[in-house]
Write a protein that holds these residues in place. Structure first.
Motif, PDB file in Angstrom:
ATOM      1  N   UNK A  57       0.765  -1.178  -0.156  1.00  0.00           N
ATOM      2  CA  UNK A  57       0.119  -0.053   0.032  1.00  0.00           C
ATOM      3  C   UNK A  57       0.880   1.283  -0.182  1.00  0.00           C
ATOM      4  N   UNK A  58       0.441   2.145  -0.779  1.00  0.00           N
ATOM      5  CA  UNK A  58       1.328   3.538  -0.717  1.00  0.00           C
ATOM      6  C   UNK A  58       0.959   4.508   0.205  1.00  0.00           C
ATOM      7  N   UNK A 131     -15.964 -10.816 -10.400  1.00  0.00           N
ATOM      8  CA  UNK A 131     -15.619  -9.669 -10.923  1.00  0.00           C
ATOM      9  C   UNK A 131     -14.501  -8.571  -9.767  1.00  0.00           C
ATOM     10  N   UNK A 132     -13.453  -8.378 -10.586  1.00  0.00           N
ATOM     11  CA  UNK A 132     -12.661  -7.345 -10.081  1.00  0.00           C
ATOM     12  C   UNK A 132     -12.226  -6.058 -10.876  1.00  0.00           C
ATOM     13  N   UNK A 133     -13.045  -4.928 -10.355  1.00  0.00           N
ATOM     14  CA  UNK A 133     -12.720  -3.726 -11.280  1.00  0.00           C
ATOM     15  C   UNK A 133     -13.213  -3.880 -12.644  1.00  0.00           C
ATOM     16  N   UNK A 134     -14.360  -4.471 -12.867  1.00  0.00           N
ATOM     17  CA  UNK A 134     -14.865  -4.699 -13.986  1.00  0.00           C
ATOM     18  C   UNK A 134     -14.394  -5.867 -14.776  1.00  0.00           C
ATOM     19  N   UNK A 148      -2.829  -6.201  -8.701  1.00  0.00           N
ATOM     20  CA  UNK A 148      -2.328  -4.965  -9.081  1.00  0.00           C
ATOM     21  C   UNK A 148      -2.737  -3.922  -8.371  1.00  0.00           C
ATOM     22  N   UNK A 149      -3.993  -3.941  -7.611  1.00  0.00           N
ATOM     23  CA  UNK A 149      -4.645  -2.989  -6.909  1.00  0.00           C
ATOM     24  C   UNK A 149      -3.895  -2.738  -5.538  1.00  0.00           C
ATOM     25  N   UNK A 150      -3.210  -1.699  -5.349  1.00  0.00           N
ATOM     26  CA  UNK A 150      -2.617  -1.194  -3.952  1.00  0.00           C
ATOM     27  C   UNK A 150      -3.359  -0.735  -2.786  1.00  0.00           C
ATOM     28  N   UNK A 151      -4.338   0.206  -3.182  1.00  0.00           N
ATOM     29  CA  UNK A 151      -5.085   0.568  -1.872  1.00  0.00           C
ATOM     30  C   UNK A 151      -6.604   0.399  -1.950  1.00  0.00           C
TER      31      UNK A 151
END
Length: 250
Positions: A57-58, A131-134, A148-151
């Motif tokens: 996480x950033x 589904x993950x982000x469409x 690939x999703x950080x936050x």
């Protein structure tokens, strides 16, 4: 990325060995369930267990989840935001190649938010991430998108209604006419229908089109045993009468 997952088994009529297509379980962990060489039976595959790199996480954000008003069996549309260094805490089975079945909700963002929700609105074992982000329809792409999703990540989760199937054979030498896959080990909770063969199950399907088992359906209960693939396979081998609970996530 190579194969990830626990050792996998495929049973033809729940007896003969067959090749195991790739599948996996994952918690932000990943276990392997198939050999990279499709010609190598699952039983002889080199099985390795390894931990995936935790999603970095950033920045620190409060994890949030928004549920649509739902019935017991419906779609959940969820957005999760996580603290820095916090995992989702989901262990997943990708064995059907299309969806990610939630096998366990562990400590992490989803569990923390679950504790604030009504029971029917909580993410729970047996649900399916479809589904993950469409992105939909390919389990490996779902996993890659999730990693690939950080936050923040948006999930579509399906909680399908089970249906019942009743099968009977004359003796234990008769097969039920089905090829089943399982990600062996305690972390998997269902059997995947790999193929329906001519025989008892095909006859059931012809007589009960509204409760017909299809390829890639998930069996979650066999007689009195639920969410235990090893024991469910044992009952398939030993019993003459089966009462199955089956779900179809997609």
């Amino acid at each position: 990325m190579g194969w990830c997952g626990a050792d996998a088994s495929v049973a033809r009529d729940v007896g003969d060995n067959a090749e195991a297509p790739p599948g996996l379980t994952l918690d932000v962990w990943c276990l392997c369930c198939a050999s990279e060489d499709p010609g190598v039976p699952a039983e002889s595959a080199d099985i390795r267990l390894f931990e995936l790199a935790r999603l970095d996480n950033e920045r620190e954000e409060v994890a949030q989840i928004a549920f649509d008003p739902i019935d017991l069996h419906a779609d959940l549309h969820i957005t999760v935001r996580r603290f820095e260094g916090e995992s989702l805490g989901l262990e997943l089975d990708l064995l059907d190649g299309r969806t990610m079945q939630i096998c366990e909700v562990k400590q992490g963002a989803v569990d923390r938010i679950n504790r604030k929700e009504l029971p029917r609105s909580r993410v729970q074992p047996g649900d399916f991430i479809v589904g993950v982000d469409g992105v939909e329809g390919d389990a490996q792409l779902l996993l890659q998108t999730l990693q690939g999703r950080q936050t923040e990540v948006s999930l579509r989760i399906v909680r399908p209604a089970p249906f019942n199937v009743n099968l009977q054979r004359r003796d234990a030498a008769d097969g039920f006419g089905v090829v089943l896959k399982s990600a062996a080990g305690t972390r998997s909770i269902s059997l995947v229908v790999a193929e329906v063969l001519p025989g008892i199950l095909a006859d059931w399907n012809a007589e009960h089109p509204d409760a017909a088992i299809q390829r890639l359906d998930r069996i979650i209960q066999v007689n009195h045993i639920s969410y235990n693939p090893e024991q469910m396979l044992r009952i398939f081998k030993e019993e003459l009468r089966l009462r199955l609970q089956v779900v179809r996530p997609a």
